[in-house]
Design a protein around this motif. Structure first.
Motif, PDB file in Angstrom:
ATOM      1  N   PHE A   1       0.827  -1.219   0.000  1.00 25.89           N
ATOM      2  CA  PHE A   1       0.000   0.000   0.000  1.00 25.89           C
ATOM      3  C   PHE A   1       0.856   1.262   0.000  1.00 25.89           C
ATOM      4  O   PHE A   1       0.474   2.290  -0.540  1.00 25.89           O
ATOM      5  N   GLY A   2       2.069   1.167   0.593  1.00 28.12           N
ATOM      6  CA  GLY A   2       2.898   2.358   0.749  1.00 28.12           C
ATOM      7  C   GLY A   2       3.410   2.914  -0.576  1.00 28.12           C
ATOM      8  O   GLY A   2       3.403   4.125  -0.791  1.00 28.12           O
ATOM      9  N   LEU A   3       3.824   2.031  -1.464  1.00 24.78           N
ATOM     10  CA  LEU A   3       4.404   2.514  -2.730  1.00 24.78           C
ATOM     11  C   LEU A   3       3.357   3.229  -3.584  1.00 24.78           C
ATOM     12  O   LEU A   3       3.582   4.371  -4.004  1.00 24.78           O
ATOM     13  N   PRO A   4       2.201   2.604  -3.849  1.00 21.53           N
ATOM     14  CA  PRO A   4       1.200   3.347  -4.633  1.00 21.53           C
ATOM     15  C   PRO A   4       0.702   4.596  -3.901  1.00 21.53           C
ATOM     16  O   PRO A   4       0.401   5.611  -4.544  1.00 21.53           O
ATOM     17  N   MET A   5       0.669   4.535  -2.565  1.00 21.35           N
ATOM     18  CA  MET A   5       0.211   5.710  -1.827  1.00 21.35           C
ATOM     19  C   MET A   5       1.161   6.879  -2.057  1.00 21.35           C
ATOM     20  O   MET A   5       0.730   8.002  -2.350  1.00 21.35           O
ATOM     21  N   ILE A   6       2.472   6.614  -1.949  1.00 17.95           N
ATOM     22  CA  ILE A   6       3.447   7.693  -2.121  1.00 17.95           C
ATOM     23  C   ILE A   6       3.387   8.247  -3.541  1.00 17.95           C
ATOM     24  O   ILE A   6       3.413   9.455  -3.761  1.00 17.95           O
ATOM     25  N   GLN A   7       3.254   7.329  -4.492  1.00 19.13           N
ATOM     26  CA  GLN A   7       3.178   7.793  -5.883  1.00 19.13           C
ATOM     27  C   GLN A   7       1.948   8.672  -6.104  1.00 19.13           C
ATOM     28  O   GLN A   7       1.952   9.559  -6.951  1.00 19.13           O
ATOM     29  N   GLY A   8       0.907   8.432  -5.314  1.00 20.79           N
ATOM     30  CA  GLY A   8      -0.334   9.199  -5.496  1.00 20.79           C
ATOM     31  C   GLY A   8      -0.364  10.526  -4.760  1.00 20.79           C
ATOM     32  O   GLY A   8      -1.321  11.291  -4.892  1.00 20.79           O
ATOM     33  N   ILE A   9       0.660  10.802  -3.956  1.00 25.97           N
ATOM     34  CA  ILE A   9       0.644  12.060  -3.188  1.00 25.97           C
ATOM     35  C   ILE A   9       0.942  13.240  -4.116  1.00 25.97           C
ATOM     36  O   ILE A   9       1.875  13.204  -4.912  1.00 25.97           O
ATOM     37  N   ASP A  10       0.116  14.255  -4.002  1.00 25.27           N
ATOM     38  CA  ASP A  10       0.352  15.479  -4.757  1.00 25.27           C
ATOM     39  C   ASP A  10       1.195  16.397  -3.873  1.00 25.27           C
ATOM     40  O   ASP A  10       0.695  16.983  -2.919  1.00 25.27           O
TER      41      ASP A  10
ATOM     42  N   SER B   1      11.579   5.827   3.958  1.00 27.43           N
ATOM     43  CA  SER B   1      12.629   5.348   3.037  1.00 27.43           C
ATOM     44  C   SER B   1      12.122   5.198   1.612  1.00 27.43           C
ATOM     45  O   SER B   1      12.849   5.480   0.669  1.00 27.43           O
ATOM     46  N   TYR B   2      10.877   4.758   1.442  1.00 28.91           N
ATOM     47  CA  TYR B   2      10.362   4.636   0.065  1.00 28.91           C
ATOM     48  C   TYR B   2      10.356   5.995  -0.641  1.00 28.91           C
ATOM     49  O   TYR B   2      10.512   6.076  -1.855  1.00 28.91           O
ATOM     50  N   SER B   3      10.128   7.059   0.146  1.00 29.64           N
ATOM     51  CA  SER B   3       9.962   8.366  -0.503  1.00 29.64           C
ATOM     52  C   SER B   3      11.245   9.191  -0.471  1.00 29.64           C
ATOM     53  O   SER B   3      11.216  10.395  -0.675  1.00 29.64           O
ATOM     54  N   LYS B   4      12.363   8.499  -0.231  1.00 30.68           N
ATOM     55  CA  LYS B   4      13.643   9.195  -0.127  1.00 30.68           C
ATOM     56  C   LYS B   4      13.917  10.103  -1.335  1.00 30.68           C
ATOM     57  O   LYS B   4      14.457  11.189  -1.200  1.00 30.68           O
ATOM     58  N   TYR B   5      13.562   9.638  -2.522  1.00 27.77           N
ATOM     59  CA  TYR B   5      13.850  10.427  -3.738  1.00 27.77           C
ATOM     60  C   TYR B   5      12.624  11.119  -4.323  1.00 27.77           C
ATOM     61  O   TYR B   5      12.637  11.561  -5.451  1.00 27.77           O
ATOM     62  N   VAL B   6      11.558  11.152  -3.519  1.00 29.27           N
ATOM     63  CA  VAL B   6      10.372  11.882  -3.975  1.00 29.27           C
ATOM     64  C   VAL B   6      10.268  13.123  -3.108  1.00 29.27           C
ATOM     65  O   VAL B   6       9.940  13.039  -1.926  1.00 29.27           O
ATOM     66  N   GLU B   7      10.580  14.252  -3.688  1.00 35.56           N
ATOM     67  CA  GLU B   7      10.638  15.447  -2.866  1.00 35.56           C
ATOM     68  C   GLU B   7       9.249  15.887  -2.394  1.00 35.56           C
ATOM     69  O   GLU B   7       8.284  15.793  -3.140  1.00 35.56           O
ATOM     70  N   GLY B   8       9.179  16.328  -1.163  1.00 35.87           N
ATOM     71  CA  GLY B   8       7.949  16.932  -0.675  1.00 35.87           C
ATOM     72  C   GLY B   8       6.996  15.997   0.037  1.00 35.87           C
ATOM     73  O   GLY B   8       5.952  16.419   0.507  1.00 35.87           O
ATOM     74  N   VAL B   9       7.349  14.686   0.138  1.00 34.96           N
ATOM     75  CA  VAL B   9       6.466  13.788   0.878  1.00 34.96           C
ATOM     76  C   VAL B   9       6.869  13.807   2.349  1.00 34.96           C
ATOM     77  O   VAL B   9       8.021  13.608   2.689  1.00 34.96           O
TER      78      VAL B   9
ATOM     79  N   ILE C   1       1.122  12.502   4.960  1.00 33.86           N
ATOM     80  CA  ILE C   1       0.676  11.166   5.371  1.00 33.86           C
ATOM     81  C   ILE C   1       0.757  11.049   6.887  1.00 33.86           C
ATOM     82  O   ILE C   1       1.812  11.291   7.475  1.00 33.86           O
ATOM     83  N   ILE C   2      -0.352  10.693   7.508  1.00 30.42           N
ATOM     84  CA  ILE C   2      -0.365  10.454   8.955  1.00 30.42           C
ATOM     85  C   ILE C   2      -0.422   8.952   9.187  1.00 30.42           C
ATOM     86  O   ILE C   2      -1.247   8.252   8.590  1.00 30.42           O
ATOM     87  N   VAL C   3       0.482   8.462  10.038  1.00 31.18           N
ATOM     88  CA  VAL C   3       0.410   7.067  10.461  1.00 31.18           C
ATOM     89  C   VAL C   3       0.072   7.089  11.934  1.00 31.18           C
ATOM     90  O   VAL C   3       0.834   7.651  12.727  1.00 31.18           O
ATOM     91  N   GLY C   4      -1.071   6.530  12.324  1.00 27.09           N
ATOM     92  CA  GLY C   4      -1.464   6.692  13.714  1.00 27.09           C
ATOM     93  C   GLY C   4      -2.045   5.453  14.356  1.00 27.09           C
ATOM     94  O   GLY C   4      -2.586   4.575  13.682  1.00 27.09           O
ATOM     95  N   THR C   5      -1.912   5.386  15.686  1.00 25.17           N
ATOM     96  CA  THR C   5      -2.688   4.393  16.428  1.00 25.17           C
ATOM     97  C   THR C   5      -4.030   5.068  16.738  1.00 25.17           C
ATOM     98  O   THR C   5      -4.091   6.297  16.873  1.00 25.17           O
ATOM     99  N   PRO C   6      -5.103   4.286  16.840  1.00 24.61           N
ATOM    100  CA  PRO C   6      -6.428   4.899  16.952  1.00 24.61           C
ATOM    101  C   PRO C   6      -6.565   5.855  18.138  1.00 24.61           C
ATOM    102  O   PRO C   6      -7.124   6.949  17.984  1.00 24.61           O
ATOM    103  N   GLY C   7      -6.067   5.483  19.304  1.00 27.35           N
ATOM    104  CA  GLY C   7      -6.267   6.321  20.495  1.00 27.35           C
ATOM    105  C   GLY C   7      -5.691   7.715  20.332  1.00 27.35           C
ATOM    106  O   GLY C   7      -6.388   8.717  20.508  1.00 27.35           O
ATOM    107  N   ARG C   8      -4.440   7.792  19.978  1.00 29.30           N
ATOM    108  CA  ARG C   8      -3.785   9.087  19.825  1.00 29.30           C
ATOM    109  C   ARG C   8      -4.389   9.884  18.668  1.00 29.30           C
ATOM    110  O   ARG C   8      -4.522  11.105  18.738  1.00 29.30           O
TER     111      ARG C   8
END
Ligand code: ADP
Ligand code: MG
Length: 585
Positions: free
Chosen positions: A56-65, A92-100, A124-131
């Motif tokens: 999911f991470g790779l297509p997600m990063i590619q889809g970020i505007d 790390s996946y987005s190391k060469y994609v500027e602005g992510v 991109i927010i990565v979160g546990t539900p409580g916080r």
């Protein structure tokens, strides 16, 4: 298939190539093209260690505007561990994609730091539900601009009771977003979330539903509860290069097993809910860096542990929730490697073996706890291999060679070999010399083995009065008591008993034994059980041992005191198996 053929951009391929990803895993191959193209909901089912984060991470990063400075994606996951792991991977996946920009939000860490990071701008927010909810309540997080929501390890999140939180968070996201759900198993509750919050999702199943990895060998053996510790030790000794996780059903059990292993000189530590976050982090780091050989964990504490190269998963009895078995065993055989899952099953839990088999769609192989001979054999093979492979420092030994030859001149080559092997190996032979058979005959799994009965009385059966009044307390030198007087003082203080009513005291690292007069044990137990010492629960109980000298002894039948002492003598001083695996770097 290559990552390029799946439709990923150059910049992303560059970073994952650096991470060592050569070919896409099956779930990645099936998911990435869909998630890149289709504007629809998605359900991905695959066991742990199959590369779902990148799926999911790779297509997600590619889809970020990256020109749009707003939160565009939200990933919810069950634990802080996992949250950090996903964040690191995506970074790390987005190391060469500027602005992510990826930010992790989870409990047990400073909320102000997290708020500051969010305010700086994040996509991109990565979160546990409580916080996550906490930050929504504080109006720091707002998901109006989110177009993709990922529910990672959805089954675990529901297991951990986050159902309401997930509902609430999803309510705060726009109706037109895409929802991607990942899970290792598909219980009813997950299906329900999928049907409530998703529209005609695209489904990808790798392996069969609720299955576990193909390259895990699933095994079990039948042993009595009180022999589980000794059985575990034998398996550890039997596999000199093992790097493993031992799952226990309760915190108390995890602590006990870890304490005993450590006392017996193994390189082990515990991970459970009674530890502070900082302690848990420290244990996990040691394990991750391989400075720990054996991690003893509860199901809850071990959620989201993604450490590669784990060779063995042990189950100290079958879990109460059958689905936990899949999660436990999925901690081994990650990223295409193979691994063993070995359950030490007591007679009362034996019926669960069938349930687990149904769940994973595979048979568990009934194996035996290795015998003393087998362990010695295994260790011997290893020793010989080491002798074979060792690099000889000829210069270093040169000054001594003449003398050595002279001293050994009377022996033939065969005799020299025998002697050198014995120097190293006698201690193993001795350690397991009296080792009994710990296996229960499956056909009579409700009865106890033959010699068992005369070597150890059942709880509550007639036993010598002399020993009836011996109590165990899970407090010892590690709690700061340097001598018997100090622990006696502590116990008298806490329970109000008179010091004269206590006889022999044995003080060990993590526990002690006390001989007490009639009626005194009950008093100590009632006054002290459940009290705290350094935020740990104190546990006191009558020792379950038989009178000294009563019957033959064989391994696995005694109270920890004698086992501990015997082991120290046989292993620690000798530099035997314990010392080699011992590691307190
Ligand atoms: P899951 O979420 O399915 O449990 P992860 O996404 O955590 O699995 O991946 C498990 C491990 O495999 C990680 O260390 C990850 O970096 C690695 N990995 C993922 N995809 C690949 C790939 N295509 N090639 C090599 N390693 C990979
Ligand atoms: Mg994952």
């Amino acid at each position: 298939m290559t990552f390029k053929e799946l439709g990923l951009d150059k910049n992303i391929i560059k970073s994952i190539t650096e991470l060592g990803f050569e070919t896409p895993s099956p779930i990645q191959e099936k998911s990435i093209p869909v998630l890149l193209e289709a504007d629809r909901d998605y359900v991905g089912l695959a066991q742990t260690g199959t590369g779902k984060t990148a799926a999911f991470g790779l297509p997600m990063i590619q889809g970020i505007d990256t020109d749009y400075r707003a939160i565009q994606a939200l990933i919810l996951c069950p634990t802080r561990e996992l949250c950090l792991q996903i964040t690191n991977e995506l970074t790390s996946y987005s190391k060469y994609v500027e602005g992510v920009k990826v930010v992790a939000v989870y409990g047990g860490a400073s909320i102000t730091d997290q708020i500051r990071q969010i305010k700086k701008g994040v996509n991109i927010i990565v979160g546990t539900p409580g916080r996550t909810i906490d930050l929504m309540d504080r109006k720091v997080l707002n998901f109006d601009t989110v177009s993709t929501v990922v529910l990672d390890e959805a089954d675990e999140m529901l297991n951990m009771g986050f159902k309401e939180d997930i509902n609430q968070i999803l309510e705060g996201t726009p109706p037109f977003k895409r929802t991607w759900l990942f899970s290792a198993t598909m219980p009813k509750e997950v299906e329900r979330i999928a049907s409530n919050y998703m529209e005609d999702p695209f489904k990808v199943v790798v392996g069969t539903k609720n299955s576990s990895a193909a390259n895990i060998d699933h095994k079990y053996c039948l042993v009595n509860g009180r022999d589980q510790y000794y059985a575990l030790r034998r398996f550890i000794d039997y596999s000199p290069g093992m790097f493993g996780i031992v799952f226990c059903r309760t915190r108390r059990e995890a602590k006990e097993f870890a304490d005993k292993l450590m006392t017996d000189g193994y390189n082990a530590d515990a991970l459970h809910g009674d530890l502070s976050q900082a302690q848990r982090d420290a244990v996990m780091n040691k394990f991750r860096n391989r400075a720990l050989q054996v991690l003893i964990a509860t199901d809850v504490a071990a959620r989201g542990i993604d450490v590669d190269d784990v060779t063995h998963v042990f189950h100290i009895d079958m879990p109460d929730e059958i689905e936990s078995y899949t999660h436990r065993s999925g901690r081994t055989a990650r990223a295409g490697k193979s691994g063993e899952s070995i359950a030490l099953v007591s007679p009362s839990k034996a019926s669960r073996v069938r349930l687990v088999e149904k769940q994973i769609g595979k048979q568990l192989e009934l194996i035996k706890v290795p015998s003393g001979n087998e362990i010695c054999g295994q260790q011997l093979i290893r020793l010989i291999q080491n002798v074979h492979d060792i690099e000889v420092n000829e210069k270093g030994i040169a000054p001594y060679v003449a003398h050595i030859h002279e001293s050994l001149a009377e022996f033939s080559k065969e005799e020299v070999i025998e002697r050198f092997v014995s120097v190293e190996f006698n201690r193993f032979l001795k350690a397991y010399e009296k080792a009994g058979d710990l296996n229960i005959d499956p056909k009579k799994s409700r009865t106890r083995g033959g010699d068992r009965e005369d070597s150890r009385g059942e709880r509550g059966s007639s036993r010598g009065v002399a020993n009836g009044n011996r109590i165990f307390i899970n407090v010892g030198k590690m709690d700061g008591f340097e001598n018997k007087g100090q622990i006696l003082g502590f116990i008298c203080n806490q329970s109000g008993i008179d010091g004269n009513s206590v006889g022999k005291i044995d003080l060990f690292d993590s526990f002690s034994f006390l001989g007490v007069e009639d009626g005194i044990g009950e008093k100590i137990i009632s006054k002290m059980n459940g009290k705290n010492i350094e935020s740990r629960d104190i546990r006191v109980e009558f020792s379950k041992d038989k009178p000294k000298g009563g019957g033959r002894r064989s391994e696995g039948r005694g109270e920890p005191r004698r086992e501990g002492r015997r082991d120290r003598k046989e292993f620690s001083n000798s530099g035997g198996p314990r010392n080699r695996s011992r590691n307190r770097r």
